[in-house]
Enzyme design. Structure first.
Site, PDB file in Angstrom:
ATOM      1  N   GLU A  52     -16.813  56.795 -38.532  1.00  0.00           N
ATOM      2  CA  GLU A  52     -16.101  57.038 -39.798  1.00  0.00           C
ATOM      3  C   GLU A  52     -16.118  55.737 -40.596  1.00  0.00           C
ATOM      4  OE1 GLU A  52     -11.918  58.254 -39.453  1.00  0.00           O
ATOM      5  OE2 GLU A  52     -11.538  57.305 -41.402  1.00  0.00           O
ATOM      6  N   ARG A  56     -12.633  51.819 -48.157  1.00  0.00           N
ATOM      7  CA  ARG A  56     -11.687  50.745 -48.500  1.00  0.00           C
ATOM      8  C   ARG A  56     -12.384  49.531 -49.070  1.00  0.00           C
ATOM      9  NH1 ARG A  56      -7.973  51.402 -43.022  1.00  0.00           N
ATOM     10  NH2 ARG A  56      -7.945  53.664 -43.223  1.00  0.00           N
ATOM     11  N   THR A  80     -10.702  57.661 -45.456  1.00  0.00           N
ATOM     12  CA  THR A  80      -9.816  57.171 -46.511  1.00  0.00           C
ATOM     13  C   THR A  80     -10.116  57.866 -47.842  1.00  0.00           C
ATOM     14  OG1 THR A  80      -9.936  55.025 -45.377  1.00  0.00           O
ATOM     15  CG2 THR A  80      -8.623  55.097 -47.354  1.00  0.00           C
ATOM     16  N   LYS A 140      -6.695  65.419 -38.669  1.00  0.00           N
ATOM     17  CA  LYS A 140      -6.455  64.069 -38.172  1.00  0.00           C
ATOM     18  C   LYS A 140      -4.937  63.948 -38.039  1.00  0.00           C
ATOM     19  CE  LYS A 140      -6.594  59.430 -40.255  1.00  0.00           C
ATOM     20  NZ  LYS A 140      -7.546  58.342 -40.493  1.00  0.00           N
TER      21      LYS A 140
HETATM   22  C1  3PG Z   1      -7.514  54.984 -39.989  1.00  0.00           C
HETATM   23  O1  3PG Z   1      -7.678  55.051 -41.184  1.00  0.00           O
HETATM   24  O2  3PG Z   1      -7.742  55.928 -39.241  1.00  0.00           O
HETATM   25  C2  3PG Z   1      -6.898  53.772 -39.436  1.00  0.00           C
HETATM   26  O3  3PG Z   1      -7.074  52.661 -40.213  1.00  0.00           O
HETATM   27  C3  3PG Z   1      -7.317  53.495 -38.047  1.00  0.00           C
HETATM   28  O4  3PG Z   1      -6.173  53.065 -37.478  1.00  0.00           O
HETATM   29  P1  3PG Z   1      -6.144  51.751 -36.590  1.00  0.00           P
HETATM   30  O5  3PG Z   1      -6.648  50.644 -37.459  1.00  0.00           O
HETATM   31  O6  3PG Z   1      -4.692  51.574 -36.206  1.00  0.00           O
HETATM   32  O7  3PG Z   1      -7.029  51.998 -35.409  1.00  0.00           O
END
Ligand code: 3PG
Length: 220
Positions: A52, A56, A80, A140
């Site tokens: 994924e 960002r 995102t 999710k």
């Molecule tokens: C996401 O968008 O899924 C998160 O940024 C991932 O979460 P983590 O950085 O706590 O693993």
């Protein structure tokens, strides 16, 4: 809320076939475009073929394009995604799937018509119920650890056992198994496989090793 059209069940099957490929989905935030292919390659070679890429950073979409070309065996999603406009951008770079941190009505509606399947982010039963009414069955769970963790997801399974999840947010090698042992969890996601320090140092061997350890420890 008026629901004119529901998600075709083929979208659920498509998500299942992607999520069955790996128990762990690395979440990538790519600052330098030139890192995209070697980073993706290290993860895939380590045994994690579903990635994924978060929207960002400015180069995220171009990174997905390059990774799609260089790593044809990988399933590459765009994460995102906050708006239908960003969902459309993910379609344009031929993302295999879309991931959203939360779910708005606009995203639920857009996803029903899109050829690209979406994993909408939910953290409560009410959000899940809205998605369920649109025909969504795969979600999710975000942010997993701070929204009640594996205990909360286990509780979601009582009223809605047909909803299956990819939890992310605060998941590490130490707590991933708590989630993966639940019947309603397909896979977990996280950024622990892509530490910024290793990416900045272009330590692709180190990242390949992290992926290898995760793939070995957690497998279907
Ligand atoms: C996401 O968008 O899924 C998160 O940024 C991932 O979460 P983590 O950085 O706590 O693993």
């Amino acid at each position: 809320m008026t629901i004119d059209k529901q998600l075709p069940s083929t979208r659920t099957a498509e998500l299942d076939s992607i999520c069955l490929k790996a128990e762990v989905i690395p979440v990538l935030t790519i600052d330098r475009l030139e890192d995209a292919v070697p980073l993706g390659r290290a993860l895939v070679e380590g045994g994690l073929p579903v990635l994924e890429v978060t929207l960002r950073t400015d180069c995220a979409l171009e990174a997905v394009k390059r990774m799609r070309e260089a790593l044809p065996s990988a399933s590459i999603g765009v994460g995102t995604v906050l708006t239908p406009a960003q969902y459309r951008q993910a379609e344009q770079v031929e993302a295999d799937f879309v991931v959203t941190p939360g779910a708005t009505e606009a995203l639920y509606r857009y996803g029903v018509e899109s050829p690209v399947p979406m994993l909408p982010g939910v953290s409560t039963i009410s959000e899940l119920m809205t998605g369920w009414q649109y025909g969504y069955r795969r979600f999710k769970f975000f942010p997993a650890e701070s929204s009640g963790g594996a205990k909360a997801l286990k509780a979601f399974g009582a009223p809605i056992p047909g909803a299956h999840f990819c939890p992310t947010g605060g998941i590490t090698v130490d707590n991933a198994a708590d989630y993966l042992n639940l019947p309603n969890v397909m896979c977990v996601g996280g950024s622990w496989l892509t530490p910024k320090a290793l990416i900045d140092a272009e330590d692709w061997d180190g990242i390949r090793e992290l992926a290898r350890q995760a793939a070995e420890r957690f497998h279907h």
